[in-house]
Structures are given as C-alpha cells and as structure tokens.
Design a protein around this motif. Structure first.
Motif, PDB file in Angstrom:
ATOM      1  N   PHE A 166      -6.962 -29.016  20.070  1.00 26.05           N
ATOM      2  CA  PHE A 166      -5.980 -29.874  20.682  1.00 26.05           C
ATOM      3  C   PHE A 166      -7.464 -30.461  21.511  1.00 26.05           C
ATOM      4  O   PHE A 166      -7.687 -31.935  21.488  1.00 26.05           O
ATOM      5  N   LEU A 191     -10.384 -32.783  19.752  1.00 19.23           N
ATOM      6  CA  LEU A 191      -9.339 -33.555  19.074  1.00 19.23           C
ATOM      7  C   LEU A 191      -9.981 -35.106  18.370  1.00 19.23           C
ATOM      8  O   LEU A 191     -10.241 -35.567  17.640  1.00 19.23           O
ATOM      9  N   GLU A 244       1.770 -35.739  23.890  1.00 20.28           N
ATOM     10  CA  GLU A 244       0.048 -34.839  22.955  1.00 20.28           C
ATOM     11  C   GLU A 244       0.210 -35.736  21.851  1.00 20.28           C
ATOM     12  O   GLU A 244      -1.186 -36.057  21.529  1.00 20.28           O
ATOM     13  N   SER A 284      -2.287 -38.777  20.577  1.00 22.18           N
ATOM     14  CA  SER A 284      -4.076 -39.197  19.711  1.00 22.18           C
ATOM     15  C   SER A 284      -3.612 -39.483  18.491  1.00 22.18           C
ATOM     16  O   SER A 284      -4.594 -40.085  18.615  1.00 22.18           O
TER      17      SER A 284
END
Length: 372
Positions: free
Chosen positions: A308, A311, A332, A336
């Motif tokens: 993560f 990303l 999250e 994203s």
C-alpha cells in the motif's frame, strides 16, 4: 440506541456483502444496529446475510415493494435515534457515522444529511447535492442543461445547506423522518429522495451536504438500466411536479408529454456482469496479506503484489487494481481510488476472507464480479 442503518437490497448479493462489511466497521464503536430489507431478490442475498452477517436484522419481503414502501417498513422496526438509509451498492469509510453524529447532535433543525459520493472510477457524482427540480429546472434538465439541477453553489468538499440529497445515502433523525410522513409511497423507485428533501425544507428543517466525507456509490447495481426503469424515473419526476408545482391541467399535460417522450427515447445502457478478462495485468494491493493461491493460479497476463505504501507507482500503469480489505481500511481504499482516478487502471475491491472482488467502470450500468 444511537444509530440504525437501513439497507434495502434487490438482487445485489455481492455488493451487499461489501456494503455490510463497510457498515460494520463504521459502526464498531457505536451503539447501533443494521437492518437489511430484501425485496424478494430470489437469489443468494438472503443466504449471504444469514451466513456471513448473522447479527444483522433481516426483513424478507415476499414481493418487491419498491424503495419508499420497503424503507418505511424498515424504519418502523428500528430503535435508533438517528437513521441512515443506505443503498446496497454503497461503501462508507470507517469514520462516517461518528463524524455525522458529531456534526448533527447540536442541530435541532436538522433535516437530512448527505455526503460526497464518487463512483467506482473515483469520479465525483454531482447528484450528491441537488436543487429542487421546479418546472424551469426540470425542463432545463430535459434539454441537457444541468447547471441549475445540481447544487453547484457549494463546492464538492464544502459543508453547507443544500435543497436535495440523494437517496443512496440519507442520514437523519428518526423522529424527523416520521414527523413529515416518511417516504411518499406514491413513488415506487426514484423521486422519493427529492420529495423527502423538499418536504423537510417546507416544514422548517435544513438539509446539509457534508463534503468532507467521501463514500463510494457504484450506482446501477440494484436497477438494470432498461427502458422499464427509465420510465419509472421520469414517472417519478411527473409525480413530483404534479404534487408540488402543479400549474393546472394544460401545463401539467405538457410536462407529462415531455417526460414520457424523453423516457421513450432515452438510450439503454448495456448490462455488464461477468467473470473478468483473464488477459489483464493485475495489481494486488495490500499491507501484508498474500495473494490467495486460488487467485494466483488463474491465467492472467501478469500478477503483481503492491504494498500500500508504494501505491503511487500505479499512476503510470494500465491494468486491474484489486484492493484487499483483509488488511486495508475502507478509507484507504477510497483515498486510493481518487488518487489513481486519472490513470488507465480499473479498480476492484476484495472483501475480507472472500473469493471474489468487485467494482464498476461506469456509473450507468452494472459492475463486474470476479470470482476465483
């Protein structure tokens, strides 16, 4: 009890599963309850709730009662001071309800509250906040001019009063909802949120848009975009105009004719619900959890596990990004999707401990289910 979340489901078992997981996380620290009303889906929806979410209060309707009647039935069963009417194709962040309760507690004139909505591509949905569709606004909308239909006087991320919120997410006090007669059951589907919002303002309440909270609305998951549903939508607009802005039989007749004409000529959207394209590049995003072996052995062009924290490197890629909720937060994932929304990627979400992921590449048709 502080909060009751009411989810009306019709033939969306997998999106309902994802929605329920997000609601469970968002209510973990609250005195709350979750009610699912199934409108006679006749699929695996009922079994899914009973198996994976046994603590949810389930109402099994024996026929499709529509949006207004079914939700009114659900509200009569709840114990919360506040209620949230939620679509099954919604995903909410973990801080959603605690934030709205704090915002709402001291507002005695509170009507209904809505949040900033995005679709499965991360694109902002302007129907998150709307104006009252009086005759002038309605006709402009019919011709494609939405400048007055959407509440553009308030920025996407602002907090403030707006006339109309969208039925996919409606947060309010139960007592206020009941004081104005609940949802008008003349509406089967569509228009009931406009009618509710308008009745609230007419009775001295203030409706608020809370743009600092973002939720995901896949859209189109509980309604197939065929002509039958297009007719229902424009029929709802006709009901609203006649009830609240009637100008006599002649003008009302013109409005009815225009709405009917538009409903018949509106193009249909192609349904897309499939098991995925096995030729794609796959990017599996997680904190620590490994890609399931059953998924790994499928014949994809390439498989990549992305931490993560890394990303941002996906901003220049093209493929399917799967977010694993085994160790990621919903907040999250939402952040994203918005970060990567202008990339060439498609986004899918895997609920915890499940053998499927799902998402949508358009807000005008049903999404994609990928099972392994």
């Amino acid at each position: 009890m502080k909060l009751s979340v009411i989810i009306l489901n019709y033939k969306t078992p997998y999106f309902l599963h994802l929605c329920l997981e997000s609601v469970q996380r968002a209510t973990a620290n609250l005195e709350s309850e979750i009610i699912v009303i199934d409108n006679n889906s006749q699929d695996e929806s009922i079994e899914l709730v009973k198996t994976y979410f046994p603590e949810v209060f389930l109402i099994e309707n024996q026929e499709n009662l529509g949006f207004s009647k079914a939700n009114n039935l659900g509200v009569k069963q709840v114990n919360g001071e506040f209620i949230c009417i939620l679509n099954p194709d919604m995903v909410v962040p973990e801080n959603c309800f605690e934030t709205l309760l704090e915002f709402s507690n001291d507002k005695r004139d509170l009507g209904v509250v809505g949040v900033r909505l995005i679709d499965g591509t991360g694109t902002y949905l302007p129907e998150s906040k709307r104006n009252i569709p009086n005759i002038e606004v309605a006709f402009q909308k019919l011709t494609g001019d939405t400048s007055k239909y959407y509440a553009n006087q308030l920025a996407q991320d602002e907090v403030g009063e707006v006339p109309v919120l969208v039925g996919a997410f409606l947060f309010m006090r139960k007592a206020v909802f009941e004081s104005i007669g609940s949802f008008d059951e003349d509406y089967f589907m569509y228009g009931e949120d406009i009618d509710l919002s308008y009745k609230l303002t007419q009775n001295g309440f203030k409706n608020y848009y809370y743009g600092q909270l973002t939720a995901l609305h896949f859209k189109g998951e509980s309604t197939i975009k065929n002509r039958k549903y297009q007719r229902r939508f424009y029929k709802a607009m006709q009901i609203f105009q006649k009830k609240h802005f009637s100008k006599g039989k002649f003008v009302d007749g013109i409005i009815v004719l225009a709405l009917k004409l538009l409903a018949e000529t509106k193009s249909n959207k192609k349904l897309k619900l499939e098991n995925g394209d096995t030729e794609k590049n796959i990017f599996w995003v997680s904190e620590q959890s490994a890609m399931p072996e059953a998924f790994r052995i499928k014949n994809y062009k390439s498989l990549n596990v992305i931490a993560f924290k890394d990303l941002s490197q996906l901003q220049n890629t093209s493929g399917t990004v799967i977010f694993d909720l085994q160790d990621l937060k919903f907040s999250e994932v939402l952040q994203s999707i918005q970060l990567l929304k202008n990339s060439k990627n498609r986004f899918r979400i895997r609920p915890s401990n499940c053998n499927f992921s799902l998402g949508s590449d358009t807000s005008t048709s049903q999404g994609e289910l990928l099972k392994w």
